[in-house]
Write an enzyme that holds these catalytic residues in place. Structure first.
Site, PDB file in Angstrom:
ATOM      1  N   ARG A   1      22.280  36.084  28.663  1.00  0.00           N
ATOM      2  CA  ARG A   1      23.224  35.875  29.764  1.00  0.00           C
ATOM      3  C   ARG A   1      23.011  36.920  30.858  1.00  0.00           C
ATOM      4  NH1 ARG A   1      28.750  36.794  28.156  1.00  0.00           N
ATOM      5  NH2 ARG A   1      28.828  36.713  30.410  1.00  0.00           N
TER       6      ARG A   1
ATOM      7  N   VAL B   1      38.860  50.495  30.846  1.00  0.00           N
ATOM      8  CA  VAL B   1      38.903  49.254  31.641  1.00  0.00           C
ATOM      9  C   VAL B   1      39.277  48.043  30.778  1.00  0.00           C
ATOM     10  CG1 VAL B   1      37.596  47.708  33.163  1.00  0.00           C
ATOM     11  CG2 VAL B   1      37.245  50.184  33.307  1.00  0.00           C
TER      12      VAL B   1
ATOM     13  N   ARG C   1      41.747  39.627  29.144  1.00  0.00           N
ATOM     14  CA  ARG C   1      41.196  39.345  30.473  1.00  0.00           C
ATOM     15  C   ARG C   1      41.931  38.238  31.244  1.00  0.00           C
ATOM     16  NH1 ARG C   1      34.697  39.766  30.220  1.00  0.00           N
ATOM     17  NH2 ARG C   1      34.940  40.258  32.402  1.00  0.00           N
ATOM     18  N   PRO C   2      43.163  38.538  31.669  1.00  0.00           N
ATOM     19  CA  PRO C   2      43.910  37.536  32.440  1.00  0.00           C
ATOM     20  C   PRO C   2      43.346  37.356  33.853  1.00  0.00           C
ATOM     21  CG  PRO C   2      45.103  39.611  32.380  1.00  0.00           C
ATOM     22  CD  PRO C   2      43.888  39.791  31.515  1.00  0.00           C
ATOM     23  N   VAL C   3      43.796  36.283  34.541  1.00  0.00           N
ATOM     24  CA  VAL C   3      43.394  36.079  35.939  1.00  0.00           C
ATOM     25  C   VAL C   3      44.630  36.001  36.834  1.00  0.00           C
ATOM     26  CG1 VAL C   3      41.154  34.992  35.500  1.00  0.00           C
ATOM     27  CG2 VAL C   3      43.204  33.568  35.573  1.00  0.00           C
ATOM     28  N   ASP C   4      45.731  36.609  36.371  1.00  0.00           N
ATOM     29  CA  ASP C   4      46.994  36.538  37.113  1.00  0.00           C
ATOM     30  C   ASP C   4      46.868  37.076  38.544  1.00  0.00           C
ATOM     31  OD1 ASP C   4      46.544  38.958  35.627  1.00  0.00           O
ATOM     32  OD2 ASP C   4      48.552  39.628  36.199  1.00  0.00           O
ATOM     33  N   LEU C   5      46.047  38.101  38.736  1.00  0.00           N
ATOM     34  CA  LEU C   5      45.954  38.695  40.075  1.00  0.00           C
ATOM     35  C   LEU C   5      45.175  37.798  41.038  1.00  0.00           C
ATOM     36  CD1 LEU C   5      45.349  42.383  38.955  1.00  0.00           C
ATOM     37  CD2 LEU C   5      47.485  41.344  39.721  1.00  0.00           C
TER      38      LEU C   5
ATOM     39  N   LYS D   1      23.050  40.306  38.303  1.00  0.00           N
ATOM     40  CA  LYS D   1      23.838  39.153  37.820  1.00  0.00           C
ATOM     41  C   LYS D   1      25.202  39.112  38.495  1.00  0.00           C
ATOM     42  CE  LYS D   1      26.201  39.350  33.745  1.00  0.00           C
ATOM     43  NZ  LYS D   1      27.597  38.933  33.964  1.00  0.00           N
ATOM     44  N   ASN D   2      25.891  40.249  38.523  1.00  0.00           N
ATOM     45  CA  ASN D   2      27.272  40.245  39.021  1.00  0.00           C
ATOM     46  C   ASN D   2      27.383  40.121  40.536  1.00  0.00           C
ATOM     47  OD1 ASN D   2      28.080  40.348  36.413  1.00  0.00           O
ATOM     48  ND2 ASN D   2      28.879  42.456  36.463  1.00  0.00           N
TER      49      ASN D   2
ATOM     50  N   CYS E   1      38.384  36.837  25.627  1.00  0.00           N
ATOM     51  CA  CYS E   1      36.990  36.907  25.210  1.00  0.00           C
ATOM     52  C   CYS E   1      36.836  38.096  24.281  1.00  0.00           C
ATOM     53  CB  CYS E   1      36.069  37.029  26.415  1.00  0.00           C
ATOM     54  SG  CYS E   1      36.217  38.602  27.235  1.00  0.00           S
TER      55      CYS E   1
ATOM     56  N   ARG F   1      33.205  33.274  31.960  1.00  0.00           N
ATOM     57  CA  ARG F   1      34.474  33.531  32.638  1.00  0.00           C
ATOM     58  C   ARG F   1      34.318  33.612  34.151  1.00  0.00           C
ATOM     59  NH1 ARG F   1      38.698  35.513  30.423  1.00  0.00           N
ATOM     60  NH2 ARG F   1      38.982  36.665  32.353  1.00  0.00           N
TER      61      ARG F   1
HETATM   62  C1  UD1 Z   1      33.666  42.207  36.266  1.00  0.00           C
HETATM   63  C2  UD1 Z   1      32.231  42.111  35.807  1.00  0.00           C
HETATM   64  C3  UD1 Z   1      32.083  42.713  34.408  1.00  0.00           C
HETATM   65  C4  UD1 Z   1      32.648  44.137  34.379  1.00  0.00           C
HETATM   66  C5  UD1 Z   1      34.058  44.173  34.951  1.00  0.00           C
HETATM   67  C6  UD1 Z   1      34.580  45.594  35.114  1.00  0.00           C
HETATM   68  C7  UD1 Z   1      31.444  40.133  36.948  1.00  0.00           C
HETATM   69  C8  UD1 Z   1      30.997  38.714  36.850  1.00  0.00           C
HETATM   70  N1  UD1 Z   1      31.830  40.711  35.811  1.00  0.00           N
HETATM   71  O1  UD1 Z   1      34.444  41.417  35.360  1.00  0.00           O
HETATM   72  O2  UD1 Z   1      30.692  42.730  34.077  1.00  0.00           O
HETATM   73  O3  UD1 Z   1      32.694  44.579  33.039  1.00  0.00           O
HETATM   74  O4  UD1 Z   1      34.083  43.562  36.261  1.00  0.00           O
HETATM   75  O5  UD1 Z   1      33.725  46.338  35.907  1.00  0.00           O
HETATM   76  O6  UD1 Z   1      31.402  40.730  38.008  1.00  0.00           O
HETATM   77  N2  UD1 Z   1      42.752  42.161  35.072  1.00  0.00           N
HETATM   78  C9  UD1 Z   1      44.082  41.770  35.090  1.00  0.00           C
HETATM   79  N3  UD1 Z   1      44.448  40.672  35.842  1.00  0.00           N
HETATM   80  C10 UD1 Z   1      43.529  39.962  36.582  1.00  0.00           C
HETATM   81  C11 UD1 Z   1      42.181  40.378  36.566  1.00  0.00           C
HETATM   82  C12 UD1 Z   1      41.825  41.478  35.803  1.00  0.00           C
HETATM   83  O7  UD1 Z   1      44.918  42.376  34.435  1.00  0.00           O
HETATM   84  O8  UD1 Z   1      43.924  38.999  37.235  1.00  0.00           O
HETATM   85  C13 UD1 Z   1      42.343  43.334  34.264  1.00  0.00           C
HETATM   86  C14 UD1 Z   1      41.338  42.988  33.154  1.00  0.00           C
HETATM   87  O9  UD1 Z   1      41.978  42.518  31.996  1.00  0.00           O
HETATM   88  C15 UD1 Z   1      40.646  44.320  32.943  1.00  0.00           C
HETATM   89  C16 UD1 Z   1      40.634  44.921  34.358  1.00  0.00           C
HETATM   90  O10 UD1 Z   1      41.599  44.202  35.096  1.00  0.00           O
HETATM   91  O11 UD1 Z   1      41.392  45.141  32.095  1.00  0.00           O
HETATM   92  C17 UD1 Z   1      39.310  44.846  35.064  1.00  0.00           C
HETATM   93  O12 UD1 Z   1      38.802  43.557  34.960  1.00  0.00           O
HETATM   94  P1  UD1 Z   1      37.976  42.854  36.131  1.00  0.00           P
HETATM   95  O13 UD1 Z   1      37.495  43.878  37.103  1.00  0.00           O
HETATM   96  O14 UD1 Z   1      38.750  41.709  36.662  1.00  0.00           O
HETATM   97  O15 UD1 Z   1      36.728  42.279  35.348  1.00  0.00           O
HETATM   98  P2  UD1 Z   1      35.927  41.005  35.764  1.00  0.00           P
HETATM   99  O16 UD1 Z   1      36.011  40.830  37.241  1.00  0.00           O
HETATM  100  O17 UD1 Z   1      36.295  39.854  34.882  1.00  0.00           O
END
Ligand code: UD1
Length: 420
Positions: free
Chosen positions: A399, A329, A122-126, A22-23, A117, A93
């Site tokens: 899902r 994580v 789970r921010p997307v700031d990065l 899936k991922n 969620c 997401r």
């Molecule tokens: C992906 C996987 C999910 C898995 C996760 C961790 C997909 C579709 N989903 O989710 O199944 O559980 O990796 O292996 O591939 N973070 C920030 N800022 C950002 C982005 C992330 O602070 O801009 C933090 C998140 O809150 C979290 C950590 O980084 O604490 C890791 O998250 P991330 O690797 O981004 O998870 P996803 O990519 O959403």
């Protein structure tokens, strides 16, 4: 709403196929937005999240033709509307993965901001910071991300504060069409990032270092379509291996890749499983033994995956001895614990640590799924519970697990889907 009814039963025995990951599938489908020609993607898992991603491309005007045997042809040149609406992003997401490709190829994108969620904020700031470093103008207004760029994005040196999987994937895709070289440091090393990079390379991208924490991308003016088969799902594989271990059975996963599962395989061996690795399959044999408790701490790849944490909480709940499971994580990923306690598990939560004392047998109860992996953990707990376990809200499972009840039935489990 469908539910799963599980009758706690004997050991799982047999052989089942592993589905496409899936991922990997989600970013690879998103990457088709970068291609000038048609993309053919194979080994796609039949999952709700994949359907949502296709629906998302469909709302943008992208033409998707379903092929034979889990393949799909995507023509992104028909794109009309560079918008990912809230109605779809809120259900998945990973929809954020269309942001990088859209801004890179079309210089414009409007993507709904994913909310928090069940497993944390789970921010997307990065994702946004990285795109800004490449010259994109980003505005967040009324719950939407508006991204714009005059001409091509520019290559940039990006250091990721936190290791983020979809963040790395978004920036990797954006950088393929940027003007100049991009270096992503502290990049995610997950096999799904590598799979996406290999697909992008097959499309004509110039990428080095994928699979390490420094990915170097030399931007090219255009990418072409290609045929790419998605890799097997390591989390699905791991989930069935845990199910086999806690049922004290013997199960072979056909099509599984052992080389990307070191952390999980090591823990299963520590729990007492005999694991044999064949060319394209993995066999786990408990030889009838009860698993031993193992300590687990989640971390980014190659560490122990957070997506396997809930399943190991169940394994430890039934294992001989005490253990700790530490989640590093995500901030709030223990929602399965209360449900497992209702099934008789002995688990105490202290912050981000679950302290578990194994019990011989769980007891069936009606339980509620809260997120994808938590729901899978409740299903496998039901396999080893006395009586009938009813798992509610299984749309979470659909899902991420293809035909979960059929696959478990093939291994001898007594499980069925019931409508209510
Ligand atoms: C992906 C996987 C999910 C898995 C996760 C961790 C997909 C579709 N989903 O989710 O199944 O559980 O990796 O292996 O591939 N973070 C920030 N800022 C950002 C982005 C992330 O602070 O801009 C933090 C998140 O809150 C979290 C950590 O980084 O604490 C890791 O998250 P991330 O690797 O981004 O998870 P996803 O990519 O959403």
């Amino acid at each position: 709403m469908d539910k799963l009814l599980i009758q706690g039963s004997a050991s799982l025995v047999g052989e089942i196929p592993v589905s496409g990951a899936k991922n990997s599938a989600l970013p690879i489908i998103a990457s088709s937005l970068l291609a000038e020609g048609p993309m053919v993607i194979g080994n796609l898992p039949h999952l709700q999240d994949v359907t949502t991603m296709i629906e998302l491309l469909g709302t943008m005007g992208v033409e998707v033709v379903m092929g034979e045997r889990m393949s799909m042809e995507i023509h992104s040149s028909t794109i009309k509307d560079l918008v990912a609406p809230y109605s779809l992003v809120k259900t998945m997401r990973a929809s954020i993965l269309v942001l990088g490709p859209m801004i890179a190829r079309h210089g414009k994108a409007k993507v709904s901001l994913p909310g928090g969620c069940a497993i944390g904020s789970r921010p997307v700031d990065l994702h946004l910071k990285g795109l800004e470093a490449m010259g994109a103008r980003i505005n967040v207004e009324d719950g939407y991300i508006y991204a714009e760029s005059d001409g091509r994005l520019k290559g940039a040196h990006i250091f990721m504060d936190t290791v983020t999987v979809t963040g790395t994937e978004n920036l990797l895709m954006a950088a393929t069409l940027a003007d100049g070289e991009t270096l992503i440091e502290n990049a995610a090393r997950e096999p799904e990032v590598v799979d996406l990079a290999e697909c992008l390379i097959a499309m004509g991208a110039k990428i080095e270092g994928h699979g390490t924490s420094a990915i170097r991308i030399k931007g090219v003016p255009t990418l072409k379509g290609c045929h790419y088969d998605v890799m097997p799902d390591r989390i699905e594989t791991g989930t069935y291996l845990v199910a086999a271990a806690l049922s004290r059975g013997k199960v072979t996963l056909k099509g599984a890749r052992a080389d990307i599962m070191d952390a999980v395989i090591a823990k299963l061996e520590e729990a007492g499983a005999t694991i044999s690795i064949q060319k394209d399959s993995i066999t786990l044999d408990m030889e009838g033994r009860r698993p031993k408790a193992v300590n687990v701490t989640t971390s980014p790849y190659p560490g122990f995956p957070t997506d396997m944490q809930a399943q190991f909480v169940v394994l430890n709940s039934l294992a001989e001895g005490s253990s700790t499971v530490v989640e590093t994580v995500f901030e709030n990923r223990f929602m399965h614990v209360n449900e497992l306690v209702r099934m008789g598990a002995n688990i105490r939560l202290e912050g981000n640590t679950a302290i578990i004392t194994g019990v011989e047998q769980l007891k069936a109860a009606p339980v509620m799924a809260t997120d994808l992996r938590a729901s899978a953990s409740l299903v496998i707990a039901g396999l080893k519970a006395e009586g009938e376990t009813l798992v509610d809200r299984i749309y979470h499972i659909d899902r991420g697990y293809e035909c979960i009840e059929e696959k478990l039935q093939l291994l001898g489990a007594k499980i069925k889907r019931v409508a209510s």
